[in-house]
Design a protein around this motif. Structure first.
Motif, PDB file in Angstrom:
ATOM      1  N   ALA A  39       0.815  -1.214   0.000  1.00 35.86           N
ATOM      2  CA  ALA A  39       0.000   0.000   0.000  1.00 35.86           C
ATOM      3  C   ALA A  39       0.852   1.269   0.000  1.00 35.86           C
ATOM      4  O   ALA A  39       2.017   1.257  -0.394  1.00 35.86           O
ATOM      5  CB  ALA A  39      -0.995  -0.023   1.158  1.00 35.86           C
ATOM      6  N   ASN A  40       0.222   2.370   0.411  1.00 36.22           N
ATOM      7  CA  ASN A  40       0.826   3.684   0.269  1.00 36.22           C
ATOM      8  C   ASN A  40       1.883   3.979   1.337  1.00 36.22           C
ATOM      9  O   ASN A  40       1.970   3.301   2.367  1.00 36.22           O
ATOM     10  CB  ASN A  40      -0.260   4.759   0.361  1.00 36.22           C
ATOM     11  CG  ASN A  40      -1.019   4.692   1.680  1.00 36.22           C
ATOM     12  OD1 ASN A  40      -1.911   3.866   1.841  1.00 36.22           O
ATOM     13  ND2 ASN A  40      -0.662   5.545   2.626  1.00 36.22           N
ATOM     14  N   PRO A 100       0.267   6.675  -3.285  1.00 35.98           N
ATOM     15  CA  PRO A 100      -0.196   5.300  -3.467  1.00 35.98           C
ATOM     16  C   PRO A 100       0.858   4.367  -4.051  1.00 35.98           C
ATOM     17  O   PRO A 100       1.882   4.791  -4.585  1.00 35.98           O
ATOM     18  CB  PRO A 100      -1.376   5.457  -4.426  1.00 35.98           C
ATOM     19  CG  PRO A 100      -1.032   6.659  -5.232  1.00 35.98           C
ATOM     20  CD  PRO A 100      -0.329   7.590  -4.283  1.00 35.98           C
ATOM     21  N   ARG A 101       0.547   3.107  -3.970  1.00 38.21           N
ATOM     22  CA  ARG A 101       1.397   2.051  -4.506  1.00 38.21           C
ATOM     23  C   ARG A 101       1.754   2.291  -5.964  1.00 38.21           C
ATOM     24  O   ARG A 101       2.903   2.104  -6.375  1.00 38.21           O
ATOM     25  CB  ARG A 101       0.656   0.712  -4.345  1.00 38.21           C
ATOM     26  CG  ARG A 101       1.425  -0.547  -4.645  1.00 38.21           C
ATOM     27  CD  ARG A 101       1.385  -1.038  -6.073  1.00 38.21           C
ATOM     28  NE  ARG A 101       0.179  -0.860  -6.797  1.00 38.21           N
ATOM     29  CZ  ARG A 101       0.139  -0.720  -8.115  1.00 38.21           C
ATOM     30  NH1 ARG A 101       1.271  -0.727  -8.827  1.00 38.21           N
ATOM     31  NH2 ARG A 101      -1.014  -0.565  -8.747  1.00 38.21           N
ATOM     32  N   LEU A 189      -7.715  -2.119   6.035  1.00 34.59           N
ATOM     33  CA  LEU A 189      -7.368  -3.110   5.006  1.00 34.59           C
ATOM     34  C   LEU A 189      -7.258  -4.513   5.599  1.00 34.59           C
ATOM     35  O   LEU A 189      -7.470  -5.508   4.899  1.00 34.59           O
ATOM     36  CB  LEU A 189      -6.057  -2.715   4.328  1.00 34.59           C
ATOM     37  CG  LEU A 189      -6.176  -1.540   3.356  1.00 34.59           C
ATOM     38  CD1 LEU A 189      -4.799  -1.008   2.987  1.00 34.59           C
ATOM     39  CD2 LEU A 189      -6.934  -1.949   2.105  1.00 34.59           C
ATOM     40  N   GLU A 221      -2.538  -4.257  -3.832  1.00 28.97           N
ATOM     41  CA  GLU A 221      -1.856  -3.191  -3.104  1.00 28.97           C
ATOM     42  C   GLU A 221      -0.388  -3.475  -2.828  1.00 28.97           C
ATOM     43  O   GLU A 221       0.334  -2.582  -2.350  1.00 28.97           O
ATOM     44  CB  GLU A 221      -2.564  -2.923  -1.767  1.00 28.97           C
ATOM     45  CG  GLU A 221      -3.928  -2.283  -1.892  1.00 28.97           C
ATOM     46  CD  GLU A 221      -5.049  -3.305  -2.058  1.00 28.97           C
ATOM     47  OE1 GLU A 221      -6.219  -2.928  -1.926  1.00 28.97           O
ATOM     48  OE2 GLU A 221      -4.752  -4.486  -2.312  1.00 28.97           O
ATOM     49  N   ARG A 223       3.477  -3.671  -3.448  1.00 27.10           N
ATOM     50  CA  ARG A 223       4.360  -2.870  -4.301  1.00 27.10           C
ATOM     51  C   ARG A 223       5.161  -3.785  -5.213  1.00 27.10           C
ATOM     52  O   ARG A 223       6.030  -4.541  -4.765  1.00 27.10           O
ATOM     53  CB  ARG A 223       5.288  -2.016  -3.424  1.00 27.10           C
ATOM     54  CG  ARG A 223       4.525  -1.068  -2.526  1.00 27.10           C
ATOM     55  CD  ARG A 223       5.451  -0.264  -1.627  1.00 27.10           C
ATOM     56  NE  ARG A 223       4.694   0.489  -0.630  1.00 27.10           N
ATOM     57  CZ  ARG A 223       5.241   1.202   0.352  1.00 27.10           C
ATOM     58  NH1 ARG A 223       6.569   1.270   0.452  1.00 27.10           N
ATOM     59  NH2 ARG A 223       4.488   1.845   1.222  1.00 27.10           N
TER      60      ARG A 223
END
Length: 243
Positions: A39-40, A100-101, A189, A221, A223
């Motif tokens: 995720a981010n 974000p990713r 999440l 999500e 990376r």
């Protein structure tokens, strides 16, 4: 030059109806989630009232709502949560940026971090028409982002501080806002992907997280520029329930 489409993918949160009355202004910046593979990442920038902003040995935070602040990495999750709202209320303004990713994978995590810092700074500068003569920008770490049009050089009071979250009140507050904000996202999440243990490891590579990826596959999500996700993605080891 950063593609504008990358900027539009980032989420920006600021304090409603914020006003700056004190000068000089110090903007403290920190990030969290850079080393996670899910995720981010989140960057926060905070402007505290002038009397509360500075290195810990130069400001007196006793009897203030934020007297318990310190490096967010050394605080318990409970204490960080207790400080989150008081920091938001006390701050003259703040900016929380979620990168974000998709952006991380496109430009790499270093440039994504610097992009988040740039957006946080420029958001606060633009909101309050800040000018160099009374604005100082302090960033945790050792790299300062390039601001739009190269205007960083005009903010001549730029400063980077190694372990700034443990030494400067504004950076410490930014660190707490970033970490609590991102941790809350991971808790949400976790309800979507309970098999992955996100509530515990917050997307970082732990034995539990690695085992979940091996068993269930990678998620949208994750990376894809990070190992071991990159290798697994190339072999199609996906959790097809979510793709």
């Amino acid at each position: 030059m950063i593609d504008h489409s990358l900027i539009t993918q980032c989420n920006i949160i600021t304090k409603p109806d914020a006003k700056i009355s004190d000068t000089p202004v110090i903007i403290g910046i920190d990030e969290v989630g850079r080393g996670a593979l899910f995720a981010n990442l989140t960057v926060a920038a905070v402007i505290l009232p002038a009397t509360f902003s500075g290195e810990f040995n130069s400001v007196d935070l006793r009897t203030t709502p934020i007297e318990l602040i310190n490096d967010s990495k050394k605080l318990t999750a409970t204490r960080r949560e207790r400080l989150f709202e008081p920091i938001k209320l006390l701050a003259a303004d703040y900016a929380i940026i979620d990168v974000p990713r998709s952006v991380i994978d496109e430009i790499n995590v270093l440039h994504a971090t610097l992009l988040g810092m740039r957006l946080a700074i420029e958001t606060l500068v633009a909101r309050h028409h800040l000018v160099p003569r009374n604005t100082q920008i302090v960033v945790d770490g050792h790299q300062f982002p390039n601001l739009q049009g190269g205007c960083a050089e005009f903010f001549y009071q730029n400063q980077t501080l190694i372990k700034g979250d443990a030494t400067h009140s504004s950076i410490a507050c930014a660190s707490i806002l970033a970490k609590v904000h991102r941790d809350r996202q991971m808790l949400l999440l976790d309800k979507v992907y309970p098999e992955y243990g996100l509530a515990k490891h917050k997307g970082y590579l732990t034995a539990q997280h690695k085992a979940a990826i091996t068993t269930h596959g990678i998620l949208p999500e994750h990376r894809r520029s990070y190992s071991p996700i990159k290798e697994l993605f190339a072999t199609g080891h996906l959790n097809h329930n979510f793709w």
